[in-house]
Each structure stands twice: as structure tokens, then as C-alpha cells.
Design a protein around this motif. Structure first.
Motif, PDB file in Angstrom:
ATOM      1  N   GLY A 156       0.802  -1.232   0.000  1.00 13.32           N
ATOM      2  CA  GLY A 156       0.000   0.000   0.000  1.00 13.32           C
ATOM      3  C   GLY A 156       0.825   1.268   0.000  1.00 13.32           C
ATOM      4  N   LEU A 157       2.023   1.211  -0.643  1.00 15.00           N
ATOM      5  CA  LEU A 157       2.923   2.365  -0.604  1.00 15.00           C
ATOM      6  C   LEU A 157       2.936   3.174  -1.895  1.00 15.00           C
ATOM      7  CD1 LEU A 157       5.832   0.585   1.295  1.00 15.00           C
ATOM      8  CD2 LEU A 157       4.235   2.288   2.219  1.00 15.00           C
ATOM      9  N   VAL A 158       2.025   2.830  -2.819  1.00 18.54           N
ATOM     10  CA  VAL A 158       2.007   3.519  -4.116  1.00 18.54           C
ATOM     11  C   VAL A 158       1.852   5.032  -3.936  1.00 18.54           C
ATOM     12  CG1 VAL A 158       0.667   3.819  -6.253  1.00 18.54           C
ATOM     13  CG2 VAL A 158       1.208   1.523  -5.449  1.00 18.54           C
ATOM     14  N   GLY A 159       0.840   5.424  -3.181  1.00 16.50           N
ATOM     15  CA  GLY A 159       0.557   6.853  -2.997  1.00 16.50           C
ATOM     16  C   GLY A 159       1.712   7.592  -2.362  1.00 16.50           C
ATOM     17  N   ASP A 160       2.285   7.019  -1.317  1.00 11.59           N
ATOM     18  CA  ASP A 160       3.383   7.683  -0.601  1.00 11.59           C
ATOM     19  C   ASP A 160       4.592   7.912  -1.510  1.00 11.59           C
ATOM     20  OD1 ASP A 160       5.899   7.862   1.060  1.00 11.59           O
ATOM     21  OD2 ASP A 160       4.394   7.965   2.641  1.00 11.59           O
ATOM     22  N   ILE A 161       4.923   6.885  -2.306  1.00 16.33           N
ATOM     23  CA  ILE A 161       6.115   6.990  -3.156  1.00 16.33           C
ATOM     24  C   ILE A 161       5.902   8.032  -4.254  1.00 16.33           C
ATOM     25  CG2 ILE A 161       7.591   5.733  -4.802  1.00 16.33           C
ATOM     26  CD1 ILE A 161       7.119   3.223  -2.943  1.00 16.33           C
ATOM     27  N   ILE A 162       4.730   7.998  -4.874  1.00 14.54           N
ATOM     28  CA  ILE A 162       4.428   9.000  -5.904  1.00 14.54           C
ATOM     29  C   ILE A 162       4.450  10.405  -5.296  1.00 14.54           C
ATOM     30  CG2 ILE A 162       2.611   9.887  -7.430  1.00 14.54           C
ATOM     31  CD1 ILE A 162       1.774   6.973  -7.909  1.00 14.54           C
ATOM     32  N   GLN A 163       3.864  10.516  -4.115  1.00 13.62           N
ATOM     33  CA  GLN A 163       3.750  11.822  -3.461  1.00 13.62           C
ATOM     34  C   GLN A 163       5.115  12.470  -3.187  1.00 13.62           C
ATOM     35  OE1 GLN A 163       1.850  12.029   0.513  1.00 13.62           O
ATOM     36  NE2 GLN A 163       0.436  13.439  -0.460  1.00 13.62           N
ATOM     37  N   ARG A 164       6.101  11.652  -2.860  1.00 11.89           N
ATOM     38  CA  ARG A 164       7.418  12.216  -2.564  1.00 11.89           C
ATOM     39  C   ARG A 164       8.018  12.917  -3.796  1.00 11.89           C
ATOM     40  NH1 ARG A 164      10.573   8.962   1.882  1.00 11.89           N
ATOM     41  NH2 ARG A 164       8.840   8.241   3.150  1.00 11.89           N
ATOM     42  N   PHE A 165       7.858  12.281  -4.957  1.00  5.30           N
ATOM     43  CA  PHE A 165       8.388  12.881  -6.184  1.00  5.30           C
ATOM     44  C   PHE A 165       7.558  14.103  -6.581  1.00  5.30           C
ATOM     45  CE2 PHE A 165      10.472   8.822  -6.236  1.00  5.30           C
ATOM     46  CZ  PHE A 165      11.689   9.078  -6.832  1.00  5.30           C
ATOM     47  N   GLU A 166       6.255  13.972  -6.408  1.00  7.51           N
ATOM     48  CA  GLU A 166       5.343  15.059  -6.752  1.00  7.51           C
ATOM     49  C   GLU A 166       5.603  16.284  -5.868  1.00  7.51           C
ATOM     50  OE1 GLU A 166       1.242  14.009  -6.143  1.00  7.51           O
ATOM     51  OE2 GLU A 166       0.663  14.783  -8.109  1.00  7.51           O
ATOM     52  N   LYS A 167       5.689  16.049  -4.565  1.00  6.07           N
ATOM     53  CA  LYS A 167       5.882  17.155  -3.606  1.00  6.07           C
ATOM     54  C   LYS A 167       7.222  17.849  -3.796  1.00  6.07           C
ATOM     55  CE  LYS A 167       3.030  16.125   0.442  1.00  6.07           C
ATOM     56  NZ  LYS A 167       3.046  15.530   1.805  1.00  6.07           N
ATOM     57  N   ARG A 168       8.218  17.074  -4.197  1.00  2.00           N
ATOM     58  CA  ARG A 168       9.548  17.657  -4.375  1.00  2.00           C
ATOM     59  C   ARG A 168       9.553  18.676  -5.510  1.00  2.00           C
ATOM     60  NH1 ARG A 168      15.286  15.621  -2.872  1.00  2.00           N
ATOM     61  NH2 ARG A 168      16.264  17.639  -3.131  1.00  2.00           N
ATOM     62  N   GLY A 169       8.615  18.479  -6.462  1.00  2.00           N
ATOM     63  CA  GLY A 169       8.527  19.405  -7.598  1.00  2.00           C
ATOM     64  C   GLY A 169       8.805  18.753  -8.933  1.00  2.00           C
ATOM     65  N   TYR A 170       9.086  17.443  -8.891  1.00  2.00           N
ATOM     66  CA  TYR A 170       9.348  16.753 -10.157  1.00  2.00           C
ATOM     67  C   TYR A 170       8.057  16.569 -10.938  1.00  2.00           C
ATOM     68  CZ  TYR A 170      14.129  16.019  -8.720  1.00  2.00           C
ATOM     69  OH  TYR A 170      15.428  16.227  -8.354  1.00  2.00           O
ATOM     70  N   LYS A 171       8.203  16.454 -12.244  1.00  2.00           N
ATOM     71  CA  LYS A 171       7.051  16.358 -13.142  1.00  2.00           C
ATOM     72  C   LYS A 171       6.825  14.919 -13.590  1.00  2.00           C
ATOM     73  CE  LYS A 171       6.843  17.766 -17.617  1.00  2.00           C
ATOM     74  NZ  LYS A 171       6.924  18.737 -18.734  1.00  2.00           N
ATOM     75  N   LEU A 172       5.613  14.427 -13.383  1.00  2.00           N
ATOM     76  CA  LEU A 172       5.246  13.080 -13.846  1.00  2.00           C
ATOM     77  C   LEU A 172       5.026  13.119 -15.344  1.00  2.00           C
ATOM     78  CD1 LEU A 172       4.491  10.142 -13.063  1.00  2.00           C
ATOM     79  CD2 LEU A 172       2.143  10.956 -12.708  1.00  2.00           C
ATOM     80  N   VAL A 173       5.701  12.231 -16.049  1.00  2.00           N
ATOM     81  CA  VAL A 173       5.620  12.210 -17.515  1.00  2.00           C
ATOM     82  C   VAL A 173       4.851  10.972 -18.006  1.00  2.00           C
ATOM     83  CG1 VAL A 173       7.030  11.971 -19.618  1.00  2.00           C
ATOM     84  CG2 VAL A 173       7.701  13.598 -17.838  1.00  2.00           C
ATOM     85  N   ALA A 174       4.950   9.863 -17.247  1.00  2.00           N
ATOM     86  CA  ALA A 174       4.257   8.639 -17.650  1.00  2.00           C
ATOM     87  C   ALA A 174       4.106   7.706 -16.458  1.00  2.00           C
ATOM     88  CB  ALA A 174       5.018   7.936 -18.766  1.00  2.00           C
ATOM     89  N   MET A 175       3.057   6.907 -16.488  1.00  2.00           N
ATOM     90  CA  MET A 175       2.805   5.959 -15.393  1.00  2.00           C
ATOM     91  C   MET A 175       1.869   4.852 -15.862  1.00  2.00           C
ATOM     92  SD  MET A 175       1.512   6.757 -11.535  1.00  2.00           S
ATOM     93  CE  MET A 175       0.054   7.669 -11.998  1.00  2.00           C
ATOM     94  N   LYS A 176       2.112   3.612 -15.348  1.00  2.00           N
ATOM     95  CA  LYS A 176       1.227   2.475 -15.634  1.00  2.00           C
ATOM     96  C   LYS A 176       0.986   1.705 -14.346  1.00  2.00           C
ATOM     97  CE  LYS A 176       3.192   1.684 -20.201  1.00  2.00           C
ATOM     98  NZ  LYS A 176       3.842   0.786 -21.154  1.00  2.00           N
ATOM     99  N   PHE A 177      -0.091   0.926 -14.297  1.00  2.00           N
ATOM    100  CA  PHE A 177      -0.300  -0.034 -13.216  1.00  2.00           C
ATOM    101  C   PHE A 177      -0.653  -1.357 -13.877  1.00  2.00           C
ATOM    102  CE2 PHE A 177      -3.108  -2.227 -10.166  1.00  2.00           C
ATOM    103  CZ  PHE A 177      -2.195  -2.396  -9.147  1.00  2.00           C
TER     104      PHE A 177
END
Ligand code: IDP
Ligand code: MG
Length: 160
Positions: free
Chosen positions: A27-48
Motif C-alpha cells: 500500500g505504498l504507491v501513494g506515498d512513493i508517488i507523493q514524494r516525487f510530486e511534492k519535491r517538484g518533479y514532473k510526472l511524464v508517464a505511469m502504468k499499473f
């Protein structure tokens, strides 16, 4: 324009980050994504998605002669993963720093591995180790059409 500013500041570097099956299960998907997002990095692509062993064997091809390679590829294909592309200044090196050391027992608290795991074979996330590997991994996991082209509305608040 903002695009020109980003290019000039070298903010276009991309890395491949993936949440492994154990990270998904825990259940760590949200936390891991959030760290990159909060830091200011830009999400370019994602799959599940769950990928087959052959695909993981290709991903870890540089480790093909290691004794743990078959087990690693089998585990990585045992359930869905979250492959992602993140973009920003120095994101390859910084992504590795945010992940922590390969062995979680050597990862500092505050890093993803240092906060959430213990064992080497259950270290919940992957990150490219160089710009060259990042380019190869992005090409393996994503079609060009799956990479979103967009501008974040951060204005001049993340990059000076
Ligand atoms: P990295 O993921 O930090 O880049 P690599 O050396 O590329 O580390 O190894 C890939 C993955 O293989 C590691 O994240 C870890 O899950 C697993 N691994 C690495 N070394 C060992 C080992 O000695 N025994 C078992 N698994 C290992
Ligand atoms: Mg590696």
C-alpha cells in the motif's frame, strides 16, 4: 517562455522509477508517488500493470550473471508494478538518493527504502542508476506515445 527557461536550466532530465510488487502489496504507491510530486518533479508517464518474466529479464539484463537474477525477475513479474517516468533537474541522481541504498539496512531513515523496508530482495522500488540507463529503461517500459507532453503550473516557484 517557460519551456525555454526549463530547457536552458537543464530541467528536462528524465528517470525511470518503478514501484515493485512488494511496494504495491504494502500500500505504498501513494506515498512513493507523493514524494516525487511534492519535491517538484514532473510526472511524464505511469502504468499499473503486471508484466511477464521475459520483460523483467530484459529490464535487469545487466544483472544476468548474478545468482539472484532468476529469483529477482520471477518476483518482479509476480504482481502488478507501477512503472513511471519523472522529469526535472538532476532527477536521475536525486531519484536514487530519494530511494536510498540498494540494501534497505544501509538506507538512511527519510529515504523510501530507509522508511519502509528491511530486506534487499524486498526493497519496494527501482530507480535508474544513470541517464544512459534511464533512457534505455524508459524506452523498454514505455512507447513514445505514452510519454505525456505538458507544462506544470509551477511558474517560477520550483525553478529560479
Ligand atoms: P538497485 O535496485 O539499487 O539499482 P541493483 O544492484 O541494480 O540495485 O539490483 C537490482 C535489484 O536486485 C535490487 O534492487 C535488489 O532488489 C536485488 N538485489 C541486488 N543485489 C541482491 C543480492 O545480493 N541478493 C538478492 N537480491 C539482490
Ligand atoms: Mg540497478
Amino acid at each position: 517562455s517557460r519551456f525555454t527557461t526549463e530547457v536552458m536550466a537543464g530541467n528536462q532530465e528524465r528517470t525511470f522509477i518503478m514501484i515493485k510488487p512488494d511496494g504495491v502489496q504494502r500500500g505504498l504507491v501513494g506515498d512513493i508517488i507523493q514524494r516525487f510530486e511534492k519535491r517538484g518533479y514532473k510526472l511524464v508517464a505511469m502504468k499499473f500493470k503486471q508484466f511477464d518474466e521475459a520483460h523483467l529479464k530484459q529490464h535487469y539484463i545487466d544483472l544476468a550473471d548474478k545468482p539472484f537474477y532468476p529469483k529477482l525477475c520471477k518476483f518482479m513479474s509476480s504482481g502488478p508494478v507501477v512503472p513511471m517516468v519523472w522529469e526535472g533537474k538532476d532527477v536521475v541522481k536525486m531519484g536514487r538518493a530519494m530511494l536510498g541504498a540498494t540494501n534497505p539496512l544501509q538506507s538512511n531513515p527519510g529515504t523510501i527504502r530507509g522508511d519502509f523496508c528491511i530486506d534487499l530482495g524486498r526493497n519496494i522500488c527501482h530507480g535508474s542508476d544513470s541517464v544512459d540507463s534511464a533512457n534505455k529503461e524508459i524506452a523498454l517500459w514505455f512507447d513514445k506515445t505514452e510519454l505525456a507532453s505538458w507544462s506544470m503550473c509551477t511558474g517560477d516557484n520550483v525553478y529560479e
